[in-house]
Design a protein around this motif. Structure first.
Motif, PDB file in Angstrom:
ATOM      1  N   GLN A 201      71.916  20.715  58.588  1.00  0.00           N
ATOM      2  CA  GLN A 201      70.745  20.857  58.159  1.00  0.00           C
ATOM      3  C   GLN A 201      69.483  19.952  58.267  1.00  0.00           C
ATOM      4  N   GLU A 202      69.498  19.140  59.851  1.00  0.00           N
ATOM      5  CA  GLU A 202      68.269  19.572  60.563  1.00  0.00           C
ATOM      6  C   GLU A 202      68.508  20.102  61.117  1.00  0.00           C
ATOM      7  N   GLU A 203      69.084  20.662  61.849  1.00  0.00           N
ATOM      8  CA  GLU A 203      68.965  21.800  62.960  1.00  0.00           C
ATOM      9  C   GLU A 203      68.555  23.431  62.490  1.00  0.00           C
ATOM     10  N   ASP A 204      69.477  23.717  60.963  1.00  0.00           N
ATOM     11  CA  ASP A 204      68.560  24.574  59.804  1.00  0.00           C
ATOM     12  C   ASP A 204      66.863  24.923  60.280  1.00  0.00           C
ATOM     13  N   SER A 205      66.716  22.995  59.406  1.00  0.00           N
ATOM     14  CA  SER A 205      65.536  23.176  59.167  1.00  0.00           C
ATOM     15  C   SER A 205      64.269  23.417  60.589  1.00  0.00           C
ATOM     16  N   LEU A 206      64.484  22.424  61.164  1.00  0.00           N
ATOM     17  CA  LEU A 206      63.877  23.092  62.877  1.00  0.00           C
ATOM     18  C   LEU A 206      64.241  24.715  63.114  1.00  0.00           C
ATOM     19  N   ALA A 207      65.027  24.821  63.251  1.00  0.00           N
ATOM     20  CA  ALA A 207      65.372  26.487  63.335  1.00  0.00           C
ATOM     21  C   ALA A 207      64.357  27.752  62.175  1.00  0.00           C
ATOM     22  N   LEU A 208      63.992  27.080  60.531  1.00  0.00           N
ATOM     23  CA  LEU A 208      63.567  27.430  60.139  1.00  0.00           C
ATOM     24  C   LEU A 208      61.261  27.486  60.437  1.00  0.00           C
ATOM     25  N   VAL A 209      61.630  26.433  60.935  1.00  0.00           N
ATOM     26  CA  VAL A 209      60.511  26.206  61.237  1.00  0.00           C
ATOM     27  C   VAL A 209      59.991  27.201  62.530  1.00  0.00           C
ATOM     28  N   LYS A 210      61.082  27.114  62.984  1.00  0.00           N
ATOM     29  CA  LYS A 210      60.385  27.623  64.810  1.00  0.00           C
ATOM     30  C   LYS A 210      60.207  29.377  64.281  1.00  0.00           C
ATOM     31  N   THR A 211      61.196  29.751  63.329  1.00  0.00           N
ATOM     32  CA  THR A 211      60.990  30.753  63.209  1.00  0.00           C
ATOM     33  C   THR A 211      59.453  32.092  62.206  1.00  0.00           C
ATOM     34  N   THR A 212      59.414  30.188  61.286  1.00  0.00           N
ATOM     35  CA  THR A 212      58.649  30.388  60.969  1.00  0.00           C
ATOM     36  C   THR A 212      56.871  30.567  61.394  1.00  0.00           C
ATOM     37  N   LEU A 213      56.663  29.797  62.269  1.00  0.00           N
ATOM     38  CA  LEU A 213      56.301  28.895  63.709  1.00  0.00           C
ATOM     39  C   LEU A 213      55.855  30.764  64.664  1.00  0.00           C
ATOM     40  N   ALA A 214      56.633  31.255  64.655  1.00  0.00           N
ATOM     41  CA  ALA A 214      56.228  32.214  66.008  1.00  0.00           C
ATOM     42  C   ALA A 214      56.312  33.818  65.070  1.00  0.00           C
ATOM     43  N   THR A 215      56.986  33.737  63.959  1.00  0.00           N
ATOM     44  CA  THR A 215      56.769  35.236  62.628  1.00  0.00           C
ATOM     45  C   THR A 215      54.844  34.690  63.203  1.00  0.00           C
ATOM     46  N   ALA A 216      54.904  33.205  63.084  1.00  0.00           N
ATOM     47  CA  ALA A 216      52.757  33.437  61.689  1.00  0.00           C
ATOM     48  C   ALA A 216      52.206  33.377  63.422  1.00  0.00           C
ATOM     49  N   GLY A 217      52.527  33.189  64.496  1.00  0.00           N
ATOM     50  CA  GLY A 217      51.393  32.957  65.813  1.00  0.00           C
ATOM     51  C   GLY A 217      51.413  33.991  66.147  1.00  0.00           C
TER      52      GLY A 217
END
Length: 621
Positions: A201-217
């Motif tokens: 679950q933590e890995e999924d949450s971290l992957a979601l954060v990475k994807t969101t940051l990459a898209t926003a960046g």
């Protein structure tokens, strides 16, 4: 091979490099994108690190709390459970295994896939107690690290370690946190109890954060690039307009103006540019009108003076023929009158010729000619003056034909000016005329050994009415426009007329013409600085001294001295300077007065080029 590979690799990049060098907007936008990308990456790494640490810390605290409760419950259960009946060790071992199985099921029942429980026996000689109990189909042998088992077996406190959780059902392994402790069962037998907490679950949450940051960046970088493009465009567009208008102004588009809108800095720049363009246009118009008036005045005066001069010439001829009947003073006046009228007629002819050059009406009648014949005619006409001066005119390099497409009348006029000037300023010494041809050029150089030229005078010798020594009287009746007309004749042929000189060392004037009309010149077959110049003599002496110093001294008496034959005087030969040939990289533009020429002049020597782009004015010597 390396150069070929580098050229092959560089060729596709040339358009991009050219665009990068010439487009300010591209450079600014690219720099903004790179800096924005760097900032976004840095912020992304920081945010991801903080989120990962936060998730792991929260998970670790929750896991420790859950495991501590489970260990306490297992210990309480062991304390409240009575020992199994029977005195045999096998019966006690079986009861212990059943008790651990029940304990694992009870502890894991509250996890609901949040964690799994594994109970392992200590590494002892009792093989009956080696049975492992695990919930959730966890493979205890591969999921529990050996290092963690060793620490748990040796200590009594709680230990934890990250590990990969493997399953016996074929389910993919996943990262997790393993927490273990050594406990005693109801019979007092020590065993190992582990809690395994998956981190999926933590890995999924971290992957979601990475994807969101990459898209926003990426969105932020693109947005910043678009903003930079628009902002820079507002600044660069007026600059490009100004550059385009300036180019059209330089191409004689004096009516071009910038379009000014607004009241900002760019608008003030446009207004200032338009005022400057208007001022330049007015000044150029004034100069053109003044130049037109001057040319017309010179032309009109020259033509209008023809008629009275003809009348005065007729009267002067009558007086000159009757001078034998006059007294000596009157007879001398008649002779002076005739000489000055001759000079006046020459001056009028030169003024008319200059006015034709200024008006752009001079025409070139080029045909193949042998410059040797032209040189002979010029020398034949200058020999009486040379005899009066005590000079000799020597010709070098006339063994082979020197043919070029040129206007014989204009070339003869140029060479006549050069030879007469050399004789007049040669101080009674010999004058050398050198001819040469090489590549696509022919050249004639006139060398004298008179007073020479001071530093900076070679750039002014072609100015109109200029004289090296104003106090020096003209003995040949020159008009002061000879070299000015000569330089225009050379330019009309597409050639060069250049001067070199050193104080007390004489001077040399070089006329270089293309073999074929309209063929661009790349060099001259004759060096502008003569071989007998002071600098060349010093260099030759230094080189000779170096060669002598390099020869070892011979002991006396070792070899008999040989008789030295008398040295015959060397005859000057026409040589071709390799550095002045086309394609050798020789300089063909004028240097400053304090520098050398395209063949190595230096110090007080100077050179002047006659190319039309470098002529600020013309004149005579």
């Amino acid at each position: 091979m390396f150069r070929l590979v580098a050229r092959w690799v560089r060729r596709p990049l040339l358009p991009a490099v050219r665009l990068w060098r010439r487009n300010l907007q591209v450079r600014v936008v690219a720099g903004t994108l790179l800096m924005s990308l760097g900032v976004v990456l840095l912020l992304g790494l920081v945010v991801i690190g903080q989120v990962r640490n936060g998730l792991l810390d929260a998970k670790e605290k929750a896991a420790q709390s859950q495991a501590a409760g489970g260990f306490s419950a297992a210990q309480d259960k062991a304390a409240t459970t009575p020992p199994a009946p029977g005195g045999q060790d096998g019966g006690r071992a079986g009861a212990s295994v059943n008790w651990r199985s029940t304990l694992v099921e009870q502890l894991a029942s509250g996890g609901q896939s949040a964690f799994n429980v594994v109970a392992l026996s200590l590494e002892t000689g009792n093989t009956a107690s080696r049975g492992a109990r695990a919930s959730g189909e966890v493979d205890p042998t591969t999921s529990i690290p050996a290092e963690l088992r060793h620490n748990v077996a040796q200590g009594t406190s709680t230990f934890q370690q990250p590990a990969r959780i493997h399953y016996t059902s074929g389910k993919a392994s996943e990262p997790g946190l393993v927490i273990g402790k050594r406990l005693n069962d109801a019979d007092g037998t020590p065993y190992e109890l582990y809690y395994l907490f998956p981190l999926t679950q933590e890995e999924d949450s971290l992957a979601l954060v990475k994807t969101t940051l990459a898209t926003a960046g990426l969105f932020v970088v693109v947005l910043l690039g678009a903003i930079a493009w628009l902002v820079v465009r507002q600044v660069v567009t007026p600059v490009r307009m100004a550059a385009a208008v300036a180019e059209r102004l330089s191409a004689n588009g004096l009516q071009e103006r910038m379009k000014v809108t607004g009241e900002d800095d760019i608008a003030r720049l446009g207004e200032a540019f338009n005022k400057m363009a208007q001022t330049i246009q007015l000044k150029i118009q004034q100069l053109e009108d003044l130049s037109r008036m001057q040319r017309r005045f010179v032309s009109d005066v020259s033509h209008e003076l023809r008629t009275p001069l003809t009348t005065v010439r007729m009267a002067a001829d009558v007086i000159h023929e009757a001078r034998v009947d006059f007294d000596p003073v009157t007879a001398r006046s008649a002779e002076l009158l005739g000489d000055q009228l001759d000079r006046f007629e020459s001056l009028l002819s030169d003024l008319l010729e200059i006015s034709r050059f200024d008006a752009g009406a001079a025409a070139l009648e080029a045909e193949p000619i042998d410059l040797r014949q032209v040189v002979r005619r010029v020398i034949g006409g200058a020999e009486p003056l040379a005899e009066r001066k005590g000079s000799r005119i020597l010709v070098v390099g006339d063994e082979q034909p020197v043919v070029a497409e040129a206007d014989a009348r204009r070339v003869e006029r140029v060479l006549r000016n050069l030879v007469v000037n050399a004789v007049e300023h040669g101080e009674g010494r010999d004058v050398t005329v050198k001819l040469a041809a090489a590549g696509g050029a022919v050249a004639v150089a006139v060398r004298d050994h008179g007073i020479g030229l001071k530093p900076g005078e070679a750039t002014r010798v072609f100015n109109r009415f200029w004289r090296a020594d104003p106090s020096r009287a003209r003995t040949t009746g020159g008009t002061g426009l000879g070299l000015s007309i000569a330089v225009e004749d050379a330019r009309l042929h597409g050639g060069w007329l250049q001067a070199w000189g050193e104080p007390g060392g004489g001077s040399q004037f070089r006329l270089t013409l293309p073999r074929t009309a309209d063929e661009p010149l790349r060099g001259s077959p004759i060096p502008l600085e003569p071989e007998d110049s002071r600098r060349n003599r010093e260099q030759a002496a230094a080189a000779a001294g170096a060669r002598l110093a390099a020869v070892p001294a011979q002991p006396a008496g070792e070899h008999p001295a040989l008789p030295v034959p008398p040295r015959m005087p060397t005859v000057p030969r026409a040589t071709v300077d390799p550095t002045a040939l086309p394609g050798s990289g020789a300089r063909v533009v004028a240097r400053p007065a304090t520098g050398g020429d395209d063949n190595g002049g230096a110090g007080g020597e100077a050179m002047a080029s006659t190319r039309a782009e470098q002529e600020g004015g013309t004149g005579g010597r």
